[in-house]
Write a protein that holds these residues in place. Sequence first.
Motif, PDB file in Angstrom:
ATOM      1  N   PRO A 189      10.610  -6.262   8.266  1.00 50.51           N
ATOM      2  CA  PRO A 189       9.221  -6.354   7.299  1.00 50.51           C
ATOM      3  C   PRO A 189       9.602  -5.936   5.812  1.00 50.51           C
ATOM      4  O   PRO A 189      10.584  -5.348   5.597  1.00 50.51           O
ATOM      5  CB  PRO A 189       8.412  -5.285   7.851  1.00 50.51           C
ATOM      6  CG  PRO A 189       8.843  -5.030   9.227  1.00 50.51           C
ATOM      7  CD  PRO A 189      10.295  -5.499   9.026  1.00 50.51           C
ATOM      8  N   LEU A 190       8.630  -6.382   4.894  1.00 53.70           N
ATOM      9  CA  LEU A 190       9.064  -5.780   3.346  1.00 53.70           C
ATOM     10  C   LEU A 190       7.731  -5.033   3.218  1.00 53.70           C
ATOM     11  O   LEU A 190       6.649  -5.309   3.375  1.00 53.70           O
ATOM     12  CB  LEU A 190       8.901  -6.850   2.636  1.00 53.70           C
ATOM     13  CG  LEU A 190      10.015  -8.010   2.657  1.00 53.70           C
ATOM     14  CD1 LEU A 190       9.814  -9.507   1.946  1.00 53.70           C
ATOM     15  CD2 LEU A 190      11.456  -7.643   2.547  1.00 53.70           C
ATOM     16  N   PHE A 191       8.064  -3.779   2.576  1.00 51.14           N
ATOM     17  CA  PHE A 191       7.217  -2.897   2.072  1.00 51.14           C
ATOM     18  C   PHE A 191       7.085  -2.818   0.555  1.00 51.14           C
ATOM     19  O   PHE A 191       7.874  -2.643  -0.186  1.00 51.14           O
ATOM     20  CB  PHE A 191       7.328  -1.568   2.779  1.00 51.14           C
ATOM     21  CG  PHE A 191       7.283  -1.568   4.221  1.00 51.14           C
ATOM     22  CD1 PHE A 191       6.220  -1.462   5.239  1.00 51.14           C
ATOM     23  CD2 PHE A 191       8.543  -1.723   4.937  1.00 51.14           C
ATOM     24  CE1 PHE A 191       6.082  -1.481   6.460  1.00 51.14           C
ATOM     25  CE2 PHE A 191       8.389  -1.859   6.525  1.00 51.14           C
ATOM     26  CZ  PHE A 191       7.476  -1.563   7.133  1.00 51.14           C
ATOM     27  N   TYR A 192       5.825  -2.683   0.119  1.00 54.03           N
ATOM     28  CA  TYR A 192       5.643  -2.435  -1.319  1.00 54.03           C
ATOM     29  C   TYR A 192       4.700  -1.571  -1.581  1.00 54.03           C
ATOM     30  O   TYR A 192       3.383  -1.510  -1.223  1.00 54.03           O
ATOM     31  CB  TYR A 192       5.037  -3.812  -2.016  1.00 54.03           C
ATOM     32  CG  TYR A 192       6.097  -5.058  -1.995  1.00 54.03           C
ATOM     33  CD1 TYR A 192       6.958  -5.242  -2.835  1.00 54.03           C
ATOM     34  CD2 TYR A 192       6.017  -5.876  -1.110  1.00 54.03           C
ATOM     35  CE1 TYR A 192       7.997  -6.219  -2.708  1.00 54.03           C
ATOM     36  CE2 TYR A 192       6.859  -7.180  -0.854  1.00 54.03           C
ATOM     37  CZ  TYR A 192       7.992  -7.119  -1.795  1.00 54.03           C
ATOM     38  OH  TYR A 192       8.787  -8.193  -1.756  1.00 54.03           O
ATOM     39  N   ASP A 193       5.232  -0.539  -2.204  1.00 54.06           N
ATOM     40  CA  ASP A 193       4.197   0.961  -2.448  1.00 54.06           C
ATOM     41  C   ASP A 193       3.788   0.623  -4.096  1.00 54.06           C
ATOM     42  O   ASP A 193       4.150   1.348  -4.868  1.00 54.06           O
ATOM     43  CB  ASP A 193       5.133   2.023  -2.342  1.00 54.06           C
ATOM     44  CG  ASP A 193       4.167   3.329  -2.457  1.00 54.06           C
ATOM     45  OD1 ASP A 193       3.027   3.241  -2.698  1.00 54.06           O
ATOM     46  OD2 ASP A 193       4.905   4.482  -2.479  1.00 54.06           O
ATOM     47  N   THR A 194       2.952  -0.512  -4.113  1.00 58.33           N
ATOM     48  CA  THR A 194       2.367  -0.687  -5.574  1.00 58.33           C
ATOM     49  C   THR A 194       1.230  -1.352  -5.642  1.00 58.33           C
ATOM     50  O   THR A 194       0.823  -1.963  -4.857  1.00 58.33           O
ATOM     51  CB  THR A 194       3.410  -1.500  -6.456  1.00 58.33           C
ATOM     52  OG1 THR A 194       2.935  -1.742  -7.753  1.00 58.33           O
ATOM     53  CG2 THR A 194       3.795  -2.747  -5.671  1.00 58.33           C
ATOM     54  N   ARG A 195       0.291  -0.892  -6.732  1.00 58.02           N
ATOM     55  CA  ARG A 195      -0.940  -1.684  -6.961  1.00 58.02           C
ATOM     56  C   ARG A 195      -0.773  -2.954  -7.769  1.00 58.02           C
ATOM     57  O   ARG A 195      -1.725  -3.874  -7.959  1.00 58.02           O
ATOM     58  CB  ARG A 195      -1.957  -0.678  -7.789  1.00 58.02           C
ATOM     59  CG  ARG A 195      -2.298   0.366  -6.725  1.00 58.02           C
ATOM     60  CD  ARG A 195      -3.091   1.320  -7.265  1.00 58.02           C
ATOM     61  NE  ARG A 195      -3.698   2.531  -6.742  1.00 58.02           N
ATOM     62  CZ  ARG A 195      -4.564   3.279  -6.959  1.00 58.02           C
ATOM     63  NH1 ARG A 195      -5.190   3.146  -7.977  1.00 58.02           N
ATOM     64  NH2 ARG A 195      -4.897   4.390  -6.019  1.00 58.02           N
ATOM     65  N   ASP A 196       0.495  -3.024  -8.175  1.00 58.15           N
ATOM     66  CA  ASP A 196       0.527  -4.405  -9.307  1.00 58.15           C
ATOM     67  C   ASP A 196       1.081  -5.662  -8.432  1.00 58.15           C
ATOM     68  O   ASP A 196       2.131  -5.619  -7.955  1.00 58.15           O
ATOM     69  CB  ASP A 196       1.683  -3.941 -10.252  1.00 58.15           C
ATOM     70  CG  ASP A 196       1.793  -5.032 -11.409  1.00 58.15           C
ATOM     71  OD1 ASP A 196       1.380  -6.123 -10.877  1.00 58.15           O
ATOM     72  OD2 ASP A 196       2.137  -4.829 -12.532  1.00 58.15           O
ATOM     73  N   LEU A 197      -0.044  -6.346  -8.060  1.00 58.81           N
ATOM     74  CA  LEU A 197       0.168  -7.599  -7.238  1.00 58.81           C
ATOM     75  C   LEU A 197       1.305  -8.534  -8.032  1.00 58.81           C
ATOM     76  O   LEU A 197       2.018  -9.325  -7.307  1.00 58.81           O
ATOM     77  CB  LEU A 197      -0.855  -8.141  -6.843  1.00 58.81           C
ATOM     78  CG  LEU A 197      -1.970  -7.336  -5.930  1.00 58.81           C
ATOM     79  CD1 LEU A 197      -3.181  -8.225  -5.523  1.00 58.81           C
ATOM     80  CD2 LEU A 197      -1.204  -6.725  -4.718  1.00 58.81           C
ATOM     81  N   GLY A 202       0.840  -1.133   0.035  1.00 58.50           N
ATOM     82  CA  GLY A 202       0.056  -0.054   0.056  1.00 58.50           C
ATOM     83  C   GLY A 202       0.877   1.277  -0.045  1.00 58.50           C
ATOM     84  O   GLY A 202       1.982   1.199   0.224  1.00 58.50           O
ATOM     85  N   SER A 203       0.262   2.467  -0.232  1.00 60.73           N
ATOM     86  CA  SER A 203       0.669   3.595  -0.320  1.00 60.73           C
ATOM     87  C   SER A 203       1.072   4.099   0.850  1.00 60.73           C
ATOM     88  O   SER A 203       1.774   5.365   0.992  1.00 60.73           O
ATOM     89  CB  SER A 203       0.566   4.452  -1.361  1.00 60.73           C
ATOM     90  OG  SER A 203      -1.093   4.698  -1.481  1.00 60.73           O
ATOM     91  N   ARG A 204       0.280   4.205   1.797  1.00 61.91           N
ATOM     92  CA  ARG A 204       0.102   4.691   3.111  1.00 61.91           C
ATOM     93  C   ARG A 204       1.483   4.431   3.974  1.00 61.91           C
ATOM     94  O   ARG A 204       1.752   3.282   3.809  1.00 61.91           O
ATOM     95  CB  ARG A 204      -0.951   4.638   3.615  1.00 61.91           C
ATOM     96  CG  ARG A 204      -2.222   5.549   3.150  1.00 61.91           C
ATOM     97  CD  ARG A 204      -3.599   5.358   4.101  1.00 61.91           C
ATOM     98  NE  ARG A 204      -4.190   4.165   3.715  1.00 61.91           N
ATOM     99  CZ  ARG A 204      -5.398   3.745   4.343  1.00 61.91           C
ATOM    100  NH1 ARG A 204      -5.811   4.594   5.298  1.00 61.91           N
ATOM    101  NH2 ARG A 204      -5.961   2.589   4.130  1.00 61.91           N
ATOM    102  N   THR A 205       1.932   5.445   4.700  1.00 56.50           N
ATOM    103  CA  THR A 205       3.039   5.155   5.412  1.00 56.50           C
ATOM    104  C   THR A 205       2.714   4.430   6.792  1.00 56.50           C
ATOM    105  O   THR A 205       1.779   4.455   7.521  1.00 56.50           O
ATOM    106  CB  THR A 205       3.630   6.596   5.953  1.00 56.50           C
ATOM    107  OG1 THR A 205       4.061   7.298   4.659  1.00 56.50           O
ATOM    108  CG2 THR A 205       4.812   6.296   6.698  1.00 56.50           C
TER     109      THR A 205
END
Length: 350
Positions: free
Chosen positions: A243-251, A226-229
């Motif tokens: 943790p792994l963070f993904y700022d994308t909508r492309d699953l 998600g794009s929220r912090t």
Amino acid sequence: MAVNEAERTAMSRALELASLGPRGANPQVGAVILSPTGEVLAEGWHHGAGTPHAEVDALSHLAPGAAHGATAVVTLEPCNHTGRTGPCSVALIEAGISRVVYAAADPGAESGGGAERLRDAGVSVDAGEQAEAARDLIADWLTAQRLGRPQITVKWAQSLDGRAAADDGTSQWITGPAARADVHRRRSEADAIVVGTGTVIADNPALTARIGETLHPHQPVPVVIGSRTTPADAALRRHPHQPLFYDTRDLHVVVADLHARGIQKVFIEGGPTLASAFIAADLVDQVLVYLAPVLLGGHRLALTDIAVPTIAAARRLTIDEWLPLGADVLAVGHPTPSSGEDKNENEGAS
């Protein structure tokens, strides 16, 4: 040649042996070597990456020449490629094995083809004995081999009227202690646990697998999409794994990266937007729905848009199990394959 009683018994034993091996990048595999008259000569299983495969492990317990004319009963088709170890199909041929009975076929582009190599060498091969049990044991590995991505389970808890939360957003707890304990057990079997930033902000989950208040020895890697912090003091930042963070909508990008990291079993915890996105993207292998005997009403549905415009386009599920958990019920299912997509593997004998 039909599978005989001694071979069926040996396959059951091979499955038990396979479960002794560790889950990881390689599949859990067991093997039993039978004499021409059906007596057990040796047993083996795969002890982990870089160690001998199950067939070779079993053969290592025999004196040179002792396997000549014997039958190898294996839970997975003998491999046909050289990695950190050599091809098991070649090892069996060189040992003088005259017959191989295996359960599940190997779909790997590089590792598959062992059965054909054995047949070409004059070895009798029979496939499919207790294949379903063997596939269930290594389902995540098979998915990774076949689709080039992790096996993905989507889980949610809901009221009987399909709500994931009350109208004010509260959702802890819809289900009871038995259902929550079952969730933690299943978390411990996953390589990664995935949530959206909305769930992180609303529920502040730890994303750990626990037995009561004690951390399970195996912890899934926490993943946030998600794009929220994510808040600096979020509970998941204290997770045993980074943790792994993904700022994308492309699953598909997320799934490909997880696969590249060696993650084979993914557990999607939510919330409704993320679960729905994975379903809509056809990236789900298993669905777990925890049904609580409560009614909530309101607009907070367990699922949102899953790309079903008409009833004819409904995403059908095959229910594999209904499991009572205290006052709750768990429905375990998987997407029903459309015509021509049956994943069962069965090969003839020779």
